[in-house]
Design an enzyme around this catalytic site. Structure first.
Site, PDB file in Angstrom:
ATOM      1  N   SER A 144       0.806  -1.216   0.009  1.00  0.00           N
ATOM      2  CA  SER A 144       0.124   0.037   0.070  1.00  0.00           C
ATOM      3  C   SER A 144       0.814   1.299  -0.184  1.00  0.00           C
ATOM      4  O   SER A 144       0.465   2.321  -0.166  1.00  0.00           O
ATOM      5  CB  SER A 144      -0.626   0.191   1.301  1.00  0.00           C
ATOM      6  N   HIS A 165      -2.804  -3.193  -5.716  1.00  0.00           N
ATOM      7  CA  HIS A 165      -3.148  -2.879  -4.488  1.00  0.00           C
ATOM      8  C   HIS A 165      -4.704  -3.189  -4.419  1.00  0.00           C
ATOM      9  O   HIS A 165      -5.413  -2.111  -4.657  1.00  0.00           O
ATOM     10  CB  HIS A 165      -2.702  -1.399  -4.297  1.00  0.00           C
ATOM     11  N   GLU A 177      -6.040  -0.702  -7.515  1.00  0.00           N
ATOM     12  CA  GLU A 177      -4.991   0.067  -8.003  1.00  0.00           C
ATOM     13  C   GLU A 177      -4.096  -0.835  -8.890  1.00  0.00           C
ATOM     14  O   GLU A 177      -3.328  -1.649  -8.363  1.00  0.00           O
ATOM     15  CB  GLU A 177      -4.333   1.266  -6.985  1.00  0.00           C
ATOM     16  N   ASN A 215      -4.020   6.321  -1.073  1.00  0.00           N
ATOM     17  CA  ASN A 215      -3.362   6.667   0.094  1.00  0.00           C
ATOM     18  C   ASN A 215      -2.661   7.834   0.020  1.00  0.00           C
ATOM     19  O   ASN A 215      -2.342   8.440   1.129  1.00  0.00           O
ATOM     20  CB  ASN A 215      -2.391   5.336   0.520  1.00  0.00           C
TER      21      ASN A 215
END
Length: 310
Positions: A144, A165, A177, A215
């Protein structure tokens, strides 16, 4: 997906590796994320080998997958429980387990790691698997926050590496992702996109930058909420209420932090701060560090910014 499209058009003629149709998947890591990915892949007809260090971890993972499938069946086969049982049996038959990552990788189209967020351990794993997996096998990481390019730097197949991800809980969350490094071939990028779609997920394409998309936006948002509180500009409860009612978010930043895990937040922000120490967005938080030191990590420990019932 404009970035991937440009990447594919720019490099298509230069790659000698053919597009890989991913049917056989090896997932390294039998924790919550690895088991969730295994469930989704098996549910969509892929043959899955779930790998971890001990049989006990793998048995727990398989029980977790079966329990998760029962919850799915309860909703989707409510009027036909017999078909639901058949579905569970069919999915579970698509998942095998192993404590030998090398042997598992030897027959895989895709090796996806979902292990501890430790660069050295990930690099060692991929360096080893590079010698064991067939030439066509694609390597991917579910990290991540760590740079994909750095993770796979120990391999001789960096054109056949990328990031996938997933988000927790994997069976419920639609987003994946798909991350391309500067070395990822267009065929590898396309294979990862096609695999993600075959899982019934929605892929978004991004470069190998800190935090990718979600993130990179989410963690600084949560950290700024922390700094706002530390400056005395708002209580935890008021900041959460403001963002829920004012911005329409389902959770406020402190509630979300507890859900994500304060140790996870600290790990991510510490890593980014180390890479860019002068970037104020990545500055650490005294309150966050204090809570993590006290073992107050959020919902998983029943206390973080809020207290929860065990």
């Amino acid at each position: 997906m404009a970035f991937f499209t440009r990447h594919i058009k720019r490099s298509f003629s230069s790659s000698a590796v053919k597009n890989v149709v991913i049917k056989n998947v090896t997932i390294i890591g039998g924790g919550q994320m690895g088991a969730g990915i295994a469930q989704v892949a098996a549910s969509t007809g892929h043959s899955v080998t779930l790998v971890d260090m001990t049989d006990d971890v793998l048995k727990k993972a398989m029980k977790g997958i079966q329990a998760s499938l029962r919850r799915v069946v309860k909703k989707t086969f409510s009027e036909d429980p017999e078909s639901g049982d058949e579905f569970i049996q069919k999915v579970m038959q698509k998942v095998s387990t192993s404590t030998d990552p090398g042997a598992a990788a030897a027959s895989s189209d895709l090796v996806l790691e979902a292990i501890v967020e430790n660069m050295k351990i990930k690099q060692d794993l991929f360096g080893f698997l590079d010698k064991m997996a067939p030439e066509h096998t694609v390597f991917a990481s579910n990290t991540s926050s760590l740079p994909i390019g750095e993770i796979v730097s120990t391999t001789s197949r960096q054109d056949r590496c990328g990031g996938l991800h997933f988000f927790n809980p994997v069976p419920m969350m639609k987003l994946v992702e798909v991350v391309a490094t500067s070395s990822t071939s267009p065929e590898t990028a396309e294979s990862l996109l096609n695999f993600t779609k075959a899982l019934g997920k929605t892929p978004v394409c991004c470069k190998d930058t800190p935090g990718f998309i979600v993130n990179r936006l989410l963690v600084p948002y949560m950290m700024e909420a922390l700094r706002l509180h530390e400056r005395g500009h708002g209580s935890i409860e008021d900041i959460d209420t403001a963002m829920k009612l004012g911005a329409g978010y389902p959770m406020g930043p402190f509630e979300l932090s507890d859900y994500v895990g304060l140790d996870t937040m600290k790990f991510i922000i510490d890593g980014w701060s180390e890479k860019e120490p002068d970037n104020p967005i990545f500055a650490p938080s005294e309150l966050l560090n204090k809570l993590v030191a006290q073992g107050k990590l959020g919902k998983k420990t029943a206390e973080g910014f809020y207290k929860y019932k065990k």
